[in-house]
Design an enzyme around this catalytic site. Structure first.
Site: not given
Length: 289
Positions: A128-130, A132
């Site tokens: 779910g990280c964009g 990073c």
């Protein structure tokens, strides 16, 4: 050239660690409490596996992903991150197992690799990280170019696709833990679905699969994308970079996603449910019927 010359990616060996799995699904013995009683059961869970993307021998990113459709993932990630411009610049993909994860070794055109080295960054990918780990704002936020897609879609087609996509989310049905991105034709037919524990990964896999179709000179019928997640900036950026003019999300968009969609010409739909949705940008692509 990538197209037509790769066999499905297979591991030469299994991972040698008690923690990481190279399978997309795993089954666990569990204890469940229901109606006031404890009982033994089996539960199927989605796996998240560290997947390193390595270009011409240089590690670029590590993402937590579901270990299936990894060729699509490598191509889609390479395209949406601007590492290559089309499938012909990605010459080969090799899957290798290491002690604590998987490696996707990608051989790309020398010109693209030189450009990659100039803006090299290291990502610590998380589900779910964009954005990073980007080393600068210019690397993190890459705005898409204005879309040339003038396709128009009926509101009923969006609703039809929303009703059909669940039956094609096979991993979600088993685990309840994965996102999906789907390519939908103008009549609402769901033609292609990719799943992953990460919403960005699922969309990268879909973009990669669509690009493989294009590069095989198959006719790519105009369509739109549905994501079973919220619509973040990166979801808009990836969709627009693939030349697709409509993104439908079952959850909310972010303010940045809406502004970028407005500027690049993408129609962004959020809160898509049975009988209703909200259009945040470029209403002209949606017909009332």
């Amino acid at each position: 050239m990538l197209t037509g010359k790769l066999t499905p990616l297979k591991l030469a060996k299994k991972l040698d660690t008690p923690y990481i799995s190279d399978s997309p699904l795993s089954t666990f013995e569990v204890t469940q409490w229901r109606d006031g009683e404890l009982s033994q059961a089996q539960d199927t869970l989605a796996e998240e596996t560290p997947v390193a993307l390595i270009y011409n021998g240089v590690s670029h990113a590590v993402m937590l992903a579901t270990a299936q459709d990894l060729e699509d993932f490598a191509l889609g990630f390479s395209l949406s991150e601007g590492i290559v411009r089309n499938a012909s610049e990605l010459y080969s993909i090799e899957l290798r197992a290491q002690f604590n994860g998987l490696e996707l070794h990608c051989e790309i055109a020398s010109e693209r690799f030189m450009q990659l080295k100039e803006r090299r960054r290291t990502l610590a990918g998380k589900t779910g990280c964009g954005l990073c780990g980007a080393e600068s704002l210019s690397q993190a936020v890459r705005y898409p170019q204005t879309l040339a897609d003038n396709s128009i879609f009926a509101a009923a087609s969006i609703e039809r696709a929303l009703g059909a996509i669940q039956s094609q989310q096979f991993m979600q049905q088993q685990t309840g833990a994965t996102h999906a991105s789907a390519y939908v034709l103008a009549d609402g037919t769901v033609s292609l679905v990719r799943e992953d524990v990460g919403r960005h990964n699922a969309l990268d896999k879909l973009v990669g699969a669509l690009e493989k179709m294009r590069s095989r000179q198959e006719t790519l019928v105009p369509g739109f994308v549905i994501t079973t997640s919220r619509a973040s900036f990166e979801m808009v950026q990836k969709t627009a970079s693939a030349g697709i003019g409509l993104l439908v999300a079952v959850s909310a968009p972010t303010g940045l996603a809406v502004r970028v969609a407005q500027q690049c010409g993408l129609t962004l739909v959020g809160f898509a449910r049975k009988g209703r949705f909200v259009v945040y940008s470029h209403r002209e692509r949606i017909l009332d019927q």
